[in-house]
Structure formats: structure tokens, C-alpha cells
Write a protein that holds these residues in place. Structure first.
Motif, PDB file in Angstrom:
ATOM      1  N   GLU A  59       0.841  -1.186   0.000  1.00 39.54           N
ATOM      2  CA  GLU A  59       0.000   0.000   0.000  1.00 39.54           C
ATOM      3  C   GLU A  59       0.883   1.245   0.000  1.00 39.54           C
ATOM      4  OE1 GLU A  59       0.662  -0.781   4.414  1.00 39.54           O
ATOM      5  OE2 GLU A  59       0.513  -1.920   2.559  1.00 39.54           O
ATOM      6  N   ARG A  62       1.656   6.480   4.240  1.00 39.52           N
ATOM      7  CA  ARG A  62       1.100   7.787   4.529  1.00 39.52           C
ATOM      8  C   ARG A  62       2.079   8.915   4.244  1.00 39.52           C
ATOM      9  NH1 ARG A  62      -0.059   9.592   9.700  1.00 39.52           N
ATOM     10  NH2 ARG A  62       0.505   7.557  10.485  1.00 39.52           N
ATOM     11  N   HIS A  65       2.317   9.521   0.540  1.00 47.42           N
ATOM     12  CA  HIS A  65       1.110  10.216   0.098  1.00 47.42           C
ATOM     13  C   HIS A  65       1.205  11.703   0.444  1.00 47.42           C
ATOM     14  CE1 HIS A  65      -3.201  11.025  -0.396  1.00 47.42           C
ATOM     15  NE2 HIS A  65      -3.198  11.545   0.807  1.00 47.42           N
ATOM     16  N   ARG A 104     -14.675  10.376   5.445  1.00 43.56           N
ATOM     17  CA  ARG A 104     -14.411   9.293   6.391  1.00 43.56           C
ATOM     18  C   ARG A 104     -13.248   9.557   7.340  1.00 43.56           C
ATOM     19  NH1 ARG A 104     -17.353   4.934   5.442  1.00 43.56           N
ATOM     20  NH2 ARG A 104     -15.988   3.657   6.743  1.00 43.56           N
ATOM     21  N   GLY A 106     -10.491  11.047   6.729  1.00 47.78           N
ATOM     22  CA  GLY A 106      -9.184  11.070   6.093  1.00 47.78           C
ATOM     23  C   GLY A 106      -8.662  12.478   5.945  1.00 47.78           C
ATOM     24  N   GLU A 129     -10.121  12.410  -6.542  1.00 52.37           N
ATOM     25  CA  GLU A 129     -10.236  12.544  -5.096  1.00 52.37           C
ATOM     26  C   GLU A 129     -11.313  13.525  -4.672  1.00 52.37           C
ATOM     27  OE1 GLU A 129      -6.686  13.274  -3.016  1.00 52.37           O
ATOM     28  OE2 GLU A 129      -5.777  11.364  -3.523  1.00 52.37           O
ATOM     29  N   SER A 272      -6.518   3.484   4.949  1.00 51.44           N
ATOM     30  CA  SER A 272      -7.886   3.839   4.568  1.00 51.44           C
ATOM     31  C   SER A 272      -8.884   2.797   5.035  1.00 51.44           C
ATOM     32  CB  SER A 272      -7.976   4.008   3.049  1.00 51.44           C
ATOM     33  OG  SER A 272      -7.585   2.813   2.394  1.00 51.44           O
ATOM     34  N   GLY A 325      -5.716   9.768   6.336  1.00 52.99           N
ATOM     35  CA  GLY A 325      -6.038   8.653   5.480  1.00 52.99           C
ATOM     36  C   GLY A 325      -6.534   7.452   6.240  1.00 52.99           C
ATOM     37  N   LYS A 327      -9.150   5.205   8.869  1.00 52.36           N
ATOM     38  CA  LYS A 327     -10.542   5.034   9.230  1.00 52.36           C
ATOM     39  C   LYS A 327     -10.690   5.125  10.737  1.00 52.36           C
ATOM     40  CE  LYS A 327     -14.269   1.619   8.798  1.00 52.36           C
ATOM     41  NZ  LYS A 327     -14.596   0.273   8.286  1.00 52.36           N
TER      42      LYS A 327
END
Length: 344
Positions: A59, A62, A65, A104, A106, A129, A272, A325, A327
Motif C-alpha cells: 500500500e 502515509r 502520500h 471518512r 481522512g 479525489e 484507509s 487517510g 478510518k
């Protein structure tokens, strides 16, 4: 000076252990501070394959990103091995990047806008996005530098395994409007061997990182220094790509106390999906030999500490009680403007 005990109830900070022993600081808070710091360290690990190499079940981390959204001109380099081109360097650097809530719980990032007459395009949300949400009052500055050496384990051939040796350093600070800040610094080294195009991957990752919370005057509120090695395996066939970690780390808190942290079967999914591990155990052995065991799962946000049910806090360092990012454990976020909304 008595430092803060308990969970620091802000959008920026999670749990803490003060530099002076405070009777209000519990083993639960110490255990969660270590668990959170491990997660932050793994977020700071930036495997180039997650973005550039096809077939790697990693993935996007963070920090990667965040760095790509905040740095308008990342520096990259490539190297050719066995007739194939691979990314070998990544350098990200940014200042005054604004965090904004987005869905959510994020978070997205808006780099500083250029002057209207500069001729430089203003930053836009990545494709698909949607628009940014409201500002959180959190500003990010930092740098991430990654260098990867890639060599063939055998004579070059179509399915020759390749060895990836990666060294990365990071220095990232999140600052809230009241001046409090969280700083992640350190270095990470990883080694993996894989066949290009294969869908399985394992890695050995060595950490030497420090996560520090500071007050508005720059005084250390709490910190966790982690060093040690984790073995990681990946499952690309799971409903959400999973990473399972085993290994031992040494954790040094701000008060100088040292403990050994053994991770067994710690399963993480993309942030996420869930901000915390969804399975596995973290056993923390104190200097006097006392052992405490944190067991994650079976659902996101659930855990037990020494057999007693534990409600995990939302991921530290994120607005909206969901992390950047991440949940929010225990269900969807509350309505905007209520507890957990942006801009606290």
C-alpha cells in the motif's frame, strides 16, 4: 514539571508518557504510545515499489502520500538492471503544507499556493479525489529521502530474482494552531528479494526512529525512540492488501525507561481501511521483567491489554479522529462540526 498524563485530547496527539513519572500515566497509555509509534515508523517507510513497480502488493504509505501532495517538484532517479528500468532515488521536501479533512476522517494536503502573477499553476486535488474539505489547522513541513540499490541475485534472465536494498531518512513535523507539534525523525533500512512481476513479497526492515510530541514552547511532552528489526510478509490476495510483521524492537521513552517490544503476527491493512492493526500481539517487557501483552482485533479498533478489553483511541496525528487517510475505529466519523470534526 508535571507533564501531561493520559491521552492528549487534540487532533494532533495520541497517548503520551511524560519525561517525569506521573502516577496518572498508566501502562495502557505507555503500551499504546509504543504501538502508535511503531505504526508511525512503518508509515515513514517509503518503498519505491509501492508507487512505481507493477505487481508489488504494497500500500502507499502515509508519508509518501503526504510528501507527493506537498512537494510540487519531487526529485527522482532511475537505474537499469537486467534490461529493466527501476526507480532508485526519491527526494521529497516541503514546508507549510496545510492539512484538510476529506471524507471518512481522512486527510488531504494543500501545498502553499504560488502568487497569482507567478505563472505557476495552483495545486489541485489528485484525479478522482474530489474537493478538499475544511482546514484542520495542522501544518506539515518535512523531508523524505530514499535511495535504493537494485542488483540481480543470479545471471540476468527473464525470471531472475532481484535484490532491493533501500535506505531512507525522514524528518517530518506537524504543527497545530496552538503551537503544539509532533515530530517524526530517523532512518529505515530494508532488504527484499523478489522476481519482477511476482505477487508475493517479504522484507526485512530495520528501524531507528523517534516520535516526539512538543508543547508550544518546544518542550518535549513525550517521546518514543524505536530501534530494531521486523520481518514483513505481504498478502496481495486478501480483500485488502495486508502486511504481517514479526520481530523485536527496543523502545525508549522520554523518562529514560527502556522496554523490549516483541511483535508477533501483527497484521496491518491500508490506513484507509483501518488505522490500527487488525490482528496479532505486541508484548512489552519492562526493565524489571514485567510483561504486558496487547492483542489486536478481531475487528478494527478492538484490542485487549493483559486480557482486559481496551478501547483504542483514534490514530494520533490526524484530524477528524481518523488519522491522515485512516478510518476511525469503531465506526464512521461523527457529523462535521461535532466531536472529531476538523479544525479542533
Amino acid at each position: 514539571m508535571k507533564l501531561k498524563a493520559g491521552l492528549l485530547a487534540t487532533a494532533l496527539f495520541g497517548v503520551g508518557c511524560g519525561a517525569e513519572k506521573d502516577p496518572g500515566i498508566t501502562e495502557q497509555q505507555s503500551q499504546l504510545a509504543v504501538a502508535s509509534a511503531v505504526g508511525e515508523a512503518q508509515s515513514a517507510d517509503v518503498p519505491l515499489g509501492s508507487r512505481f513497480l507493477e505487481g508489488l502488493p504494497l500500500e502507499v504509505r502515509r508519508w509518501e502520500h503526504e510528501g507527493y501532495q506537498c512537494d510540487a517538484e519531487p526529485e527522482t532517479a532511475k537505474v537499469e538492471v537486467c534490461g529493466q528500468s527501476f526507480p532508485s532515488e526519491l527526494h521529497l521536501s516541503w514546508t507549510d503544507c496545510q492539512a484538510r479533512t476529506r471524507g471518512r476522517g481522512g486527510c488531504g494536503w494543500d501545498r502553499p499556493q504560488p502568487p497569482p502573477d507567478s505563472g505557476t499553476p495552483t495545486s489541485q486535488p489528485p484525479s478522482g479525489e474530489g474537493p478538499r474539505g475544511e482546514g484542520t489547522g495542522i501544518v506539515s513541513s518535512g523531508s523524505v529521502d530514499v535511495v535504493t540499490a537494485i542488483t540481480s541475485e543470479e545471471e540476468c534472465a527473464e525470471n531472475a530474482p532481484l535484490r532491493f536494498e533501500q535506505q531512507s531518512t525522514h524528518d517530518i513535523t506537524h504543527t497545530a494552531t496552538d503551537g503544539q507539534s509532533t515530530k517524526m525523525t530517523g532512518s529505515i533500512a530494508s532488504v527484499s528479494v523478489r522476481v519482477p512481476g511476482a505477487q508475493t513479497l517479504s522484507r526485512t526492515v530495520t528501524f531507528d526512529t523517534t516520535r516526539t510530541n512538543l508543547d508550544a514552547q518546544g518542550t518535549v511532552v513525550d517521546s518514543v525512540h524505536l530501534s530494531g528489526t521486523l520481518e514483513e510478509t505481504f498478502d496481495p490476495d486478501a480483500a485488502a492488501p495486508t502486511r504481517t510483521s514479526h520481530g523485536t524492537l527496543t523502545a525508549t521513552l522520554a523518562d529514560g525507561s527502556v522496554s523490549t517490544v516483541t511483535q508477533s503476527g501483527i497484521v496491518r491493512v491500508p490506513p484507509s481501511v483501518c488505522a490500527w492493526p487488525i490482528a496479532g500481539t505486541q508484548e512489552r517487557t519492562l526493565a524489571d521483567g514485567t510483561t504486558h501483552t496487547l492483542v489486536f482485533g478481531p475487528e478494527c479498533g478492538q484490542a485487549t491489554l493483559d486480557g482486559e478489553t481496551l478501547d483504542l483511541p483514534s490514530r494520533p496525528m490526524g484530524p477528524g479522529d481518523g488519522g491522515f487517510g485512516g478510518k476511525r475505529p469503531g465506526g464512521p466519523p461523527p457529523p462535521r462540526g461535532g466531536p472529531g470534526g476538523g479544525g479542533r
